[in-house]
Design an enzyme around this catalytic site. Structure first.
Site, mmCIF file in Angstrom:
data_model
loop_
_atom_site.group_PDB
_atom_site.id
_atom_site.type_symbol
_atom_site.label_atom_id
_atom_site.label_comp_id
_atom_site.label_asym_id
_atom_site.label_seq_id
_atom_site.Cartn_x
_atom_site.Cartn_y
_atom_site.Cartn_z
ATOM 1 N N ALA A 59 -10.318 -1.286 16.437
ATOM 2 C CA ALA A 59 -10.678 -0.542 15.220
ATOM 3 C C ALA A 59 -10.793 -1.541 14.066
ATOM 4 C CB ALA A 59 -9.682 0.571 14.904
ATOM 5 N N HIS A 76 -9.307 -7.635 9.636
ATOM 6 C CA HIS A 76 -9.433 -8.377 10.894
ATOM 7 C C HIS A 76 -10.551 -9.423 10.789
ATOM 8 C CE1 HIS A 76 -7.983 -4.278 12.310
ATOM 9 N NE2 HIS A 76 -7.060 -5.070 12.820
ATOM 10 N N GLY A 133 -1.928 -11.213 9.895
ATOM 11 C CA GLY A 133 -2.077 -10.813 8.507
ATOM 12 C C GLY A 133 -0.734 -10.643 7.814
ATOM 13 N N ASP A 173 1.194 -7.137 7.658
ATOM 14 C CA ASP A 173 2.346 -6.771 8.496
ATOM 15 C C ASP A 173 3.400 -7.869 8.349
ATOM 16 O OD1 ASP A 173 1.339 -4.331 10.299
ATOM 17 O OD2 ASP A 173 -0.314 -5.710 9.946
ATOM 18 N N GLN A 192 6.373 -8.074 10.736
ATOM 19 C CA GLN A 192 5.887 -8.551 12.040
ATOM 20 C C GLN A 192 5.778 -10.080 12.032
ATOM 21 O OE1 GLN A 192 2.592 -6.657 14.308
ATOM 22 N NE2 GLN A 192 1.310 -8.206 13.380
ATOM 23 N N VAL A 204 -6.211 -8.136 2.921
ATOM 24 C CA VAL A 204 -7.538 -7.730 2.441
ATOM 25 C C VAL A 204 -7.441 -6.270 1.997
ATOM 26 C CG1 VAL A 204 -9.963 -7.409 3.053
ATOM 27 C CG2 VAL A 204 -8.687 -9.358 3.972
ATOM 28 N N SER A 260 -6.355 -0.830 6.619
ATOM 29 C CA SER A 260 -5.567 -0.551 7.816
ATOM 30 C C SER A 260 -6.407 0.336 8.723
ATOM 31 C CB SER A 260 -4.273 0.186 7.446
ATOM 32 O OG SER A 260 -3.714 0.811 8.589
HETATM 33 P P1 AMP Z 1 -3.691 -4.503 14.065
HETATM 34 O O1 AMP Z 1 -5.009 -4.354 14.747
HETATM 35 O O2 AMP Z 1 -3.409 -3.437 13.064
HETATM 36 O O3 AMP Z 1 -2.568 -4.742 15.033
HETATM 37 O O4 AMP Z 1 -3.810 -5.821 13.201
HETATM 38 C C1 AMP Z 1 -4.186 -7.034 13.798
HETATM 39 C C2 AMP Z 1 -3.952 -8.141 12.812
HETATM 40 O O5 AMP Z 1 -4.736 -7.912 11.648
HETATM 41 C C3 AMP Z 1 -2.482 -8.215 12.351
HETATM 42 O O6 AMP Z 1 -2.093 -9.575 12.284
HETATM 43 C C4 AMP Z 1 -2.539 -7.574 10.995
HETATM 44 O O7 AMP Z 1 -1.536 -8.043 10.125
HETATM 45 C C5 AMP Z 1 -3.915 -8.001 10.520
HETATM 46 N N1 AMP Z 1 -4.361 -7.106 9.457
HETATM 47 C C6 AMP Z 1 -4.401 -5.761 9.494
HETATM 48 N N2 AMP Z 1 -4.805 -5.265 8.314
HETATM 49 C C7 AMP Z 1 -5.023 -6.332 7.494
HETATM 50 C C8 AMP Z 1 -5.437 -6.486 6.137
HETATM 51 N N3 AMP Z 1 -5.717 -5.449 5.366
HETATM 52 N N4 AMP Z 1 -5.542 -7.733 5.650
HETATM 53 C C9 AMP Z 1 -5.243 -8.811 6.422
HETATM 54 N N5 AMP Z 1 -4.847 -8.734 7.701
HETATM 55 C C10 AMP Z 1 -4.737 -7.515 8.238
#
Ligand code: AMP
Length: 285
Positions: free
Chosen positions: A37, A42, A152, A155, A158, A181, A190
């Site tokens: 997604a 990302h 990112g 999180d 994390q 972002v 998100s």
């Molecule tokens: P996820 O798909 O939600 O597990 O996120 C994958 C990676 O993208 C993780 O390292 C998140 O921290 C990063 N990420 C998600 N949203 C953002 C954002 N708004 N800005 C920067 N990194 C992000």
């Protein structure tokens, strides 16, 4: 851009790329772990990876182990085709999209538990979440053997858990953290924002408002954590439909509360907007 489904294929891609591009000298495979997604947050991670690594893999895996029994695993947004197009456009060379069975073979009994850290912040309200995250990221690092892995700051807890894990297990991977972002109005991007109705999305801005408010108080010289937290709570008081999960100022490495917001400390919030749990944060400058 290649798409592979198995650990064996990912590992042989990584080993082959490293030897082709660096004559065996090391350092240039980047990994961007995601749950798909994909959005501009990302995309920024993938772009950063592509700028610094000669070979970039993006993993797309909705990891069941990091969802609680009553959480949104089944309805988590999935958009594989669009994700692959975005990953390729941002410079990814490979997408790793394993099945659940590939990541958790029949009878899987091995988990990574980062003690204490995993029970703080999001870990306190989502028991087992960080155990699932640490386990899947360990598996991804073992599979891809990347020199750099990109995460990112969005999180932030994390990041603390994974930095601890990488240090403890002596992974040969350096963690790179990328900025949050945001949409133009401030909302941190998100995948879960897609759950929000227009009214909820307006309410969701409370999180970034609180973050900005705290940033401005810090810029004016306020450093007392309890004062900063109290004023963040006031921002939430204006949005009675948003339910605070936590508002905290912590040491970013240990996730333990601090009394003084020293540079490098993490101000973090989590809140429920309807049925959607959102997070946001800022690092004290
Ligand atoms: P996820 O798909 O939600 O597990 O996120 C994958 C990676 O993208 C993780 O390292 C998140 O921290 C990063 N990420 C998600 N949203 C953002 C954002 N708004 N800005 C920067 N990194 C992000």
């Amino acid at each position: 851009m290649e798409i592979v489904r198995t650990v064996i294929e990912l590992r042989s891609w990584s080993r082959e790329r490293r030897s082709i591009y660096n004559g065996g000298q090391g350092a240039a495979v980047g990994l961007v772990p995601t749950m798909g997604a994909l959005h501009a947050g990302h995309a920024a991670l993938i772009r950063t990876a592509a700028a610094s690594c000669s070979a970039v893999a993006v993993s797309i895996f909705v990891n069941p182990a990091q969802f609680g029994p009553h959480e949104d695993y089944a309805r988590y947004p999935r958009s594989f085709e669009a994700d692959c197009a975005l990953a390729e456009a941002e410079g990814a060379d490979l997408v790793f999209a394993p099945s659940v069975e590939e990541m958790y073979p029949d009878g899987a009994a091995t988990f990574v538990d980062v003690a204490e850290l995993s029970e703080r912040l999001d870990g306190a309200s989502r028991p087992g979440h960080f155990r699932g995250v640490a386990t899947v990221v360990a598996k991804l690092l073992i599979a891809a053997e990347p020199d750099f892995a990109f995460f990112g700051q969005k999180d932030a807890a994390q990041v603390a858990v994974l930095r601890r894990m990488v240090a403890d297990l002596r992974f040969a991977t350096e963690i790179i953290v990328c900025n949050i972002v945001r949409d133009p109005d401030g909302l941190a991007l998100s995948s879960r924002n897609s759950y929000l109705s227009p009214a909820e999305r307006a309410q969701a801005l409370t999180l970034s408002r609180a973050v900005r408010h705290v940033e401005s108080l810090v810029a004016q010289g306020e450093r007392r954590a309890r004062v900063l937290i109290a004023s963040a709570r006031e921002v939430f008081a204006a949005a009675p439909d948003v339910r605070i999960d936590y508002i905290a100022i912590v040491n970013w490495a240990t996730l333990e509360p601090v009394e003084t917001a020293v540079p490098g400390a993490l101000f973090a919030v989590a809140a429920w907007v309807g049925k959607t749990r959102l997070i946001d944060n800022t690092v004290v400058q």
